[in-house]
Design a protein around this motif. Sequence first.
Motif, PDB file in Angstrom:
ATOM      1  N   UNK A 197       0.965  -1.182   0.109  1.00  0.00           N
ATOM      2  CA  UNK A 197      -0.148   0.187   0.088  1.00  0.00           C
ATOM      3  C   UNK A 197       0.770   1.359   0.055  1.00  0.00           C
ATOM      4  N   UNK A 198       2.094   1.145   0.342  1.00  0.00           N
ATOM      5  CA  UNK A 198       2.999   2.230   0.566  1.00  0.00           C
ATOM      6  C   UNK A 198       3.921   2.519  -0.705  1.00  0.00           C
ATOM      7  N   UNK A 199       4.154   1.668  -1.771  1.00  0.00           N
ATOM      8  CA  UNK A 199       4.815   1.698  -2.978  1.00  0.00           C
ATOM      9  C   UNK A 199       4.355   2.583  -3.795  1.00  0.00           C
ATOM     10  N   UNK A 200       3.264   3.052  -4.182  1.00  0.00           N
ATOM     11  CA  UNK A 200       2.699   3.784  -5.031  1.00  0.00           C
ATOM     12  C   UNK A 200       3.221   5.521  -4.553  1.00  0.00           C
ATOM     13  N   UNK A 201       2.951   5.569  -3.245  1.00  0.00           N
ATOM     14  CA  UNK A 201       3.509   6.951  -2.476  1.00  0.00           C
ATOM     15  C   UNK A 201       5.094   6.909  -2.979  1.00  0.00           C
ATOM     16  N   UNK A 202       5.709   5.918  -2.344  1.00  0.00           N
ATOM     17  CA  UNK A 202       7.205   6.066  -2.554  1.00  0.00           C
ATOM     18  C   UNK A 202       7.528   6.279  -4.110  1.00  0.00           C
TER      19      UNK A 202
ATOM     20  N   UNK B 101      -2.637   0.470   8.288  1.00  0.00           N
ATOM     21  CA  UNK B 101      -2.089  -0.101   7.343  1.00  0.00           C
ATOM     22  C   UNK B 101      -2.767  -0.071   5.923  1.00  0.00           C
ATOM     23  N   UNK B 102      -2.864   1.061   5.673  1.00  0.00           N
ATOM     24  CA  UNK B 102      -3.239   1.718   4.203  1.00  0.00           C
ATOM     25  C   UNK B 102      -2.557   3.071   4.175  1.00  0.00           C
ATOM     26  N   UNK B 103      -2.610   3.497   2.889  1.00  0.00           N
ATOM     27  CA  UNK B 103      -2.259   4.754   2.557  1.00  0.00           C
ATOM     28  C   UNK B 103      -3.169   5.627   1.524  1.00  0.00           C
TER      29      UNK B 103
END
Length: 282
Positions: A89-94, A227-229
Amino acid sequence: MAVVRDIDPSASPLDYYSYELRRLREEAGLKQAQLGAIIFCTGSLIGMIENGKRVPTRDFSERVDAALGTGGVFSRLVGLVLRSVLPTWFQPYAEMEARATFISTYQCQLVYGLLQTTDYARAVLGVDNPGTLDTAVAARMDRQRILGRANPPVLWVVLDEAALYREIGGPEVMRAQLAHLLSLQSQQWLEIQVLPFAVGQHAGMMGSFNLLRFDDDPDIHYSESYDSGHMTANAQVIKERSVGYARLQAEALSPRASAELIARVMEERYGKHPEPDGRAVA
């Protein structure tokens, strides 16, 4: 002897890295132990990485490139690998963070990930990632590379005063973390402001959030729960959060006064004070 795993290089960035490491090592006529001796690690570590059982670090990748004369193949691949092991869930933000030209962040409890020391990050990430802690820390540290680019993003941080007092990892870790924040004052494209307790209610009471700006793409607002962004480019949300962030900046201490507060907390709360017998304790 380790069992050789049949790697599908198209399955993930880590599998592709593992496949290429084995292929290029064998092409060079080296056994795992021989390559390990050259780059100062064990042959078993080479085997675990070739089998996709261990995530490589950037230092490991640079040494492999030098040993095998790959022209930087693994140094380029490792960024993709480390990003791929971040929470899904964090990869798109990174990915968006790495492309941003201006990052504004309000942090209500912790130092922002891009400014964390290794020990501070290890203490934070160890709460939920005890089995994969080394990998999680390596991925977080790799995110910080964007600040060392030739053309880094502008980073503006509003840090709640609570983050200075929340003892993460113990006094020594906190002292080093606050010292690190002070060391960043000389960075041309980075500013840190502390939002003091005295402000009372403020525009960030709903929690931490980030605003990303880009040269050619719409601005993005990012927030997260346990546990989500959530990312959005909704114009109304961007407008409201941008105004909210401006209010936080206006109410926060100036960068200079913020540095003075950080230094004071570092010495008074996390400094070393002598016991009656003369021994220094944290």
